[in-house]
Design a protein around this motif. Structure first.
Motif, PDB file in Angstrom:
ATOM      1  N   TRP A  45       0.850  -1.213   0.000  1.00 21.14           N
ATOM      2  CA  TRP A  45       0.000   0.000   0.000  1.00 21.14           C
ATOM      3  C   TRP A  45       0.872   1.245   0.000  1.00 21.14           C
ATOM      4  N   ASP A  48       1.102   3.499   3.448  1.00 13.50           N
ATOM      5  CA  ASP A  48       1.733   2.592   4.409  1.00 13.50           C
ATOM      6  C   ASP A  48       3.241   2.544   4.178  1.00 13.50           C
ATOM      7  N   HIS A  83      -2.453   3.350  -5.239  1.00 14.62           N
ATOM      8  CA  HIS A  83      -2.643   3.131  -3.794  1.00 14.62           C
ATOM      9  C   HIS A  83      -2.330   1.699  -3.374  1.00 14.62           C
ATOM     10  N   TYR A  95      -7.439 -10.782  -1.691  1.00 21.15           N
ATOM     11  CA  TYR A  95      -7.803  -9.402  -1.336  1.00 21.15           C
ATOM     12  C   TYR A  95      -8.861  -8.926  -2.319  1.00 21.15           C
ATOM     13  N   GLN A 120      -3.138   7.588  -2.831  1.00 18.78           N
ATOM     14  CA  GLN A 120      -3.301   7.804  -1.389  1.00 18.78           C
ATOM     15  C   GLN A 120      -2.503   9.056  -1.009  1.00 18.78           C
ATOM     16  N   GLY A 185      -7.179   7.431   2.590  1.00 21.49           N
ATOM     17  CA  GLY A 185      -6.590   6.567   3.607  1.00 21.49           C
ATOM     18  C   GLY A 185      -7.460   6.493   4.863  1.00 21.49           C
ATOM     19  N   ASP A 187     -10.758   5.695   5.145  1.00 19.68           N
ATOM     20  CA  ASP A 187     -11.810   5.187   4.265  1.00 19.68           C
ATOM     21  C   ASP A 187     -13.258   5.538   4.612  1.00 19.68           C
ATOM     22  N   ARG A 222     -15.197  -3.086  10.603  1.00 19.25           N
ATOM     23  CA  ARG A 222     -14.934  -2.770   9.185  1.00 19.25           C
ATOM     24  C   ARG A 222     -16.055  -1.907   8.616  1.00 19.25           C
ATOM     25  N   TYR A 374     -13.383   1.384  12.658  1.00 20.02           N
ATOM     26  CA  TYR A 374     -12.421   1.863  11.676  1.00 20.02           C
ATOM     27  C   TYR A 374     -12.137   3.354  11.809  1.00 20.02           C
ATOM     28  N   TRP A 375     -12.508   4.178  10.827  1.00 20.42           N
ATOM     29  CA  TRP A 375     -12.171   5.607  10.870  1.00 20.42           C
ATOM     30  C   TRP A 375     -13.324   6.440  11.438  1.00 20.42           C
TER      31      TRP A 375
HETATM   32  C1  9WN Z   1      -8.275   0.054   1.296  1.00 25.94           C
HETATM   33  C2  9WN Z   1      -3.639  -0.672   4.215  1.00 25.94           C
HETATM   34  C3  9WN Z   1      -4.839   0.243   4.082  1.00 25.94           C
HETATM   35  C4  9WN Z   1      -4.550   1.654   4.622  1.00 25.94           C
HETATM   36  C5  9WN Z   1      -5.813   2.505   4.720  1.00 25.94           C
HETATM   37  C6  9WN Z   1      -6.849   1.718   5.502  1.00 25.94           C
HETATM   38  C7  9WN Z   1      -7.111   0.363   4.848  1.00 25.94           C
HETATM   39  C8  9WN Z   1      -7.876  -0.557   2.639  1.00 25.94           C
HETATM   40  C9  9WN Z   1      -8.925  -1.550   3.065  1.00 25.94           C
HETATM   41  O1  9WN Z   1      -5.912  -0.364   4.791  1.00 25.94           O
HETATM   42  O2  9WN Z   1      -7.697   0.543   3.570  1.00 25.94           O
HETATM   43  O3  9WN Z   1      -7.222   0.808   0.773  1.00 25.94           O
HETATM   44  O4  9WN Z   1      -8.982  -2.624   2.455  1.00 25.94           O
HETATM   45  O5  9WN Z   1      -9.708  -1.258   3.983  1.00 25.94           O
HETATM   46  O6  9WN Z   1      -8.026   2.459   5.628  1.00 25.94           O
HETATM   47  O7  9WN Z   1      -5.511   3.727   5.331  1.00 25.94           O
HETATM   48  O8  9WN Z   1      -3.622   2.294   3.794  1.00 25.94           O
HETATM   49  O9  9WN Z   1      -3.144  -0.664   5.521  1.00 25.94           O
END
Ligand code: 9WN
Length: 445
Positions: A45, A48, A83, A95, A120, A185, A187, A222, A374-375
């Motif tokens: 990512w 990251d 990203h 994934y 990102q 980032g 989400d 999630r 999550y966020w």
């Molecule tokens: C989608 C990898 C990423 C982070 C993001 C986080 C999460 C992904 C997901 O994980 O997003 O890109 O599948 O949920 O929100 O900040 O970069 O760690």
């Protein structure tokens, strides 16, 4: 309104945390890149990689550079840094959405590896400068390597900024728009709720796919299926024209200017100014500083809300600031040229019962504050690391130190989790998460 002083960290605690962080980064290294987490995120990512490089600089700078290089080898000719860079050794089913779903055009990323077509936050210039600064401590060979890698990265970082400040200047106000929540980032941040309400939610479309994340993590931690149906729909919309940005506003339902993304964008210009100076490109350094000032001015002009005393995301389609008070609104604190009254306003907001240190991802007093999801509530180490950077930038040394100590204790007590419950500190999401480990090293160094 100051927090009581925090007791010093015990040396054995620091040593334990350091060693466990090193072990996480060892486990998650995949030969030429780091995965955020083995099970949940088995590819590379973008942002990251930047946070990870900042930590790797202390223990293995060669891997820090290798990780950044692997990412930028997948940069598109237009400058966008994808990203996700997909690992061909990982199965499509591991994934969602994987490379087949993204189906990026042949003119897209040049690497043999597949990628997504979205971006990102551009943390990489900041990371490159941090890794470079620390490399000399590892001897002459590392210093030489750092110089070579910095020279390789510099034009690529400039191309990344050009893409974001030009092709993504969809609102024509001097800021970059994100065209998918994944680009932030952050989400499922409530910052996007209003704009996402205008995005069609096609649950039938989502039902054609399997949400792999729900196989390997708790659904309550999630984004929801409703969120995912919109995420998928937005990819389908952007993909339809090969991820082209020209005229995108007319055919794509989501375009938002995020204060966090754009603060990172401006900070990246400042990091590029330092890199350019180091590489002897004095005139370019001045250009980068000028661009940082322009982006800072645009953030203040477009995203500041006098009434709430904080920054908000702007929905480019409606021209309205979104009402939610999210951690992204505090991140302009990273900007060194932020006027003193706005710095003070952010500090007031941060010290209020809506946030507090370590900062949660969302206003604690909001009726839809969600401690798990999550966020929308939990504490994340990367955003707190950015907040600390802002505190140091503006001379709030005591609070920066209190925040550092709080983060170290949180991770030491609960583990290298992806995020943390904002009242109990319980670890949530992926248990051995790379940027939590990497930034712990930086906090301890
Ligand atoms: C989608 C990898 C990423 C982070 C993001 C986080 C999460 C992904 C997901 O994980 O997003 O890109 O599948 O949920 O929100 O900040 O970069 O760690």
């Amino acid at each position: 309104d100051h927090l009581p002083p925090t007791p010093a960290l015990k040396p054995d605690m620091s040593a334990e945390l350091w060693n466990s962080a090193v072990r996480v980064l060892e486990t998650n290294w995949a030969g030429d890149h780091m995965v955020p987490s083995r099970r949940l995120y088995p590819h590379q990512w973008s942002w990251d990689a930047a946070f990870i490089a900042i930590g790797l600089a202390y223990v293995n700078p060669t891997r820090a550079w290798r990780d950044l290089r692997s990412l930028f080898e997948a940069q598109w000719p237009d400058g966008r840094v994808p990203h996700i860079v997909f690992d061909p050794a990982t199965a499509e089913a591991d994934y969602f959405p994987g490379p087949a779903f993204w189906d990026v055009p042949a003119y897209g990323n040049r690497a043999a590896r597949g990628s997504t077509g979205i971006v990102q936050p551009p943390m990489h210039a900041i990371a490159a400068w941090e890794v470079y600064r620390h490399a000399a401590a590892h001897g002459a060979n590392c210093a030489q390597e750092a110089r070579t890698e910095l020279e390789w990265l510099y034009p690529r970082l400039v191309a990344q900024q050009r893409y974001l400040t030009t092709d993504r200047n969809l609102g024509r106000g001097g800021l970059a728009s994100i065209v998918h929540p994944w680009e932030s980032g952050l989400d499922n941040s409530p910052a996007w709720d209003e704009a996402m309400a205008n995005v069609p939610a096609d649950l039938a479309l989502l039902s054609q796919y399997r949400r792999r994340d729900l196989d390997v993590s708790d659904a309550a931690h999630r984004p929801t299926d409703l969120d995912y149906s919109r995420y998928v729909g937005l990819v389908v919309s952007y993909r339809a024209e090969g991820y082209a940005d020209a005229g995108l506003l007319d055919r794509h339902a989501f375009a938002v200017e995020c204060p966090a993304f754009n603060s990172i964008l401006a900070s990246a210009e400042l990091a590029l100014a330092q890199i350019a100076g180091e590489l002897g490109r004095t005139a370019e350094a001045a250009t980068h500083r000028h661009r940082a000032a322009q982006i800072t001015a645009a953030i203040i002009r477009r995203l500041w809300n006098e009434e709430t005393g904080t920054f908000h995301a702007l929905d480019v389609h409606t021209g309205k600031l979104t009402p939610a008070n999210c951690v992204s609104g505090l991140l302009p604190l990273m900007l060194p040229d932020l006027p003193a009254d706005l710095v003070q306003a952010i500090m007031n907001e941060m010290r209020s019962n809506r946030f507090g240190l370590p900062v949660p991802s969302y206003d604690r007093t909001a009726p839809d504050f969600d401690t798990m999801r999550y966020w929308r509530g939990p504490v994340w180490i990367n955003v707190n690391w950015l907040v600390r950077r802002g505190l140091l930038m503006h001379g709030f040394r005591d609070e920066a130190e209190d925040l550092r100590t709080a983060m170290v204790r949180l991770v030491h007590r609960n583990g290298h989790f992806e995020y943390f419950h904002p009242t109990t500190g319980e670890g949530l999401g992926a248990p051995t998460f790379s940027w939590t480990a990497a930034l712990s090293l930086d906090l301890l160094a």
